[in-house]
Design an enzyme around this catalytic site. Structure first.
Site, PDB file in Angstrom:
ATOM      1  N   ASP A   1       5.701   2.476   2.517  1.00 49.56           N
ATOM      2  CA  ASP A   1       6.948   3.059   2.996  1.00 49.56           C
ATOM      3  C   ASP A   1       7.672   3.946   1.987  1.00 49.56           C
ATOM      4  OD1 ASP A   1       6.113   1.156   4.792  1.00 49.56           O
ATOM      5  OD2 ASP A   1       8.072   0.265   5.094  1.00 49.56           O
TER       6      ASP A   1
ATOM      7  N   GLU B   1       4.360 -11.178  -1.102  1.00 49.34           N
ATOM      8  CA  GLU B   1       4.080  -9.878  -0.488  1.00 49.34           C
ATOM      9  C   GLU B   1       3.535  -8.902  -1.524  1.00 49.34           C
ATOM     10  OE1 GLU B   1       6.592  -6.640   2.241  1.00 49.34           O
ATOM     11  OE2 GLU B   1       7.621  -8.332   1.291  1.00 49.34           O
TER      12      GLU B   1
END
Length: 435
Positions: A173, A404
């Site tokens: 992103d 993550e």
């Protein structure tokens, strides 16, 4: 073998993460921050599930395919109706349009197309091959339709490479790759948005508010077109041929060719596309002066000069020639990307002026990136380096948890804990014999 690691315990812990995040027919990426089904997350998750529950792995893929739009797009989010406290939610996306399955709510963009490769891996790992072959027979048409969507509606130059219209489609992103194209368009209104993510994760680990403003503008502006792909292209807001996206597009084309063979179907058109994508990588995305692959901004027709992990990812799809692969791997195996701390590959070169060791895609180590590079190293005969990186990846998770992403200098877990694709890919590395 890895010293002093309880492999059985690690496998059980990974399976526990996947069970805890199971929504019944799909798997959420993490307990709180990501409560829905995400496209490429489910591809990674299905690969992990296939090592201990092949039927559940098949269901993961079929659930995502059930949300495919009539034009072939597979959305990046399929919303969980039981999780309403999320932004941007279904109404923000304005996807109540005929192309979307009437019983589902989805986002309006896609994500790196790994699903065909995942489906093939699920078949290869299956014990019940007859059932798995039937699974491939059912999934082949929608997976082929996804590739046709990318070729027909996202490849304006007919070069085989698909463009992304939003940084979220890249999977990375807030990568520095998007700093220039994301700020190279005018906003004719100020979008409204909320930041739910910073309630769960420290702000310095997430994209900035300025980035979110522009992310949100793109969503709302595209929604005004009714998600018409031609109109989105004509707006010429954010149009980038992403390395990662097209590597996984190529990997899925290769998988579709193999699936066609298993099903007795012709793969001639797919094989032609594979050759075209390989040629376009070499002629359009390879930058000879810097000896690396770079993303291409279609608005300016300029390569985006950033020194980050993207340059190595074509190894995963066997795109580089052996000579170019050797050049890339020499750069990969340097302190700028693979430090002596031994946590894996940084997403941004340490020497870069935009390197940030804790901020999302601007420096941290990601397990899925390590995993793709491990597979790429193996395919070019660098088995020792592949094993080294795999061992470090497993040790990172053992020492710091199923996070993550990770600080490349300390190994500290960042972002969400109990992250599904981290658990899934740990299971795959163990099954591949790296433990």
């Amino acid at each position: 073998m890895i010293d002093n690691i309880d492999i059985q315990g690690l496998m059980e812990a990974a399976q526990k993460v996947l069970h805890a995040n199971d929504l019944g027919r799909s798997t959420k990426p993490a307990p709180t921050l990501y409560p829905h089904q995400w496209n490429w997350d489910s591809a990674f998750i299905a690969i992990g599930l296939s090592h201990f529950d092949e039927n559940r792995a098949q269901l993961e893929i079929n659930t995502l395919l059930s949300a495919q739009w009539q034009n072939g797009l597979i959305p990046h989010i399929v919303f969980n109706p039981d999780a309403s406290d999320y932004h941007p939610g279904p109404s923000y996306w304005q996807t109540e349009i005929p192309e979307v399955p009437c019983n589902l709510q989805t986002s309006g963009i896609t994500q790196p197309p790994l699903l065909a490769y995942a489906a093939l891996e699920v078949y290869k790992n299956a014990r019940d091959k007859e059932n798995a072959l039937e699974f491939l027979r059912q999934t082949y048409p929608p997976l082929l339709a996804q590739s046709e969507f990318l070729v027909q509606q996202r490849s304006p130059d007919n070069d085989g490479l698909a463009f992304i219209c939003h940084p979220w489609e890249s999977g990375m992103d807030n990568s520095p790759c998007w700093d220039i194209p994301l700020n190279n368009f005018e906003m004719d209104f100020k979008p409204d948005f909320m930041r739910k993510d910073k309630k769960n994760i420290p702000a310095n680990q997430r994209p900035s508010d300025d980035e979110y403003t522009r992310y949100s503008y793109l969503v709302q502006r595209y929604g005004q077109t009714g998600w018409n792909q031609q109109q989105i292209f004509d707006l010429k807001l954010f149009q980038v041929q992403s390395i990662l996206f097209n590597v996984l597009h190529q990997k899925s084309l290769q998988a579709l060719s193999e699936i066609a063979g298993l099903l007795g179907e012709s793969s001639a058109t797919t094989d032609q596309m594979i050759s075209q994508v390989t040629n376009s990588f070499e002629t359009r995305l390879w930058d000879e002066p810097s000896k690396r692959y770079l993303n291409l901004d279609l608005k300016t027709n300029q390569l985006i000069h950033t020194d980050n992990i993207n340059q190595f990812l074509p190894l995963f799809a066997n795109i580089p020639t052996p000579v170019r692969a050797d050049t890339l791997i020499k750069r990969l195996d340097s302190a700028d990307f693979w430090s002596n701390h031994g946590w894996g590959i940084s997403t941004q070169a340490h020497s870069s002026d935009v390197y940030d060791q804790v901020c999302y895609w601007r420096g941290p180590v990601w397990i899925n990136m390590n995993w793709m590079i491990i597979k790429g190293l193996e395919s070019y005969g660098y088995s020792d380096l592949a094993a080294k990186l795999a061992h470090q990846t497993l040790e990172l998770v053992v020492k710091h948890g199923f996070f993550e992403y990770f600080n490349p200098e300390t190994g500290q877990g960042l972002g969400s804990d109990s992250f599904s694709w981290t658990a899934a890919l740990v299971l795959d590395l163990i099954a591949e014999g790296y433990a």
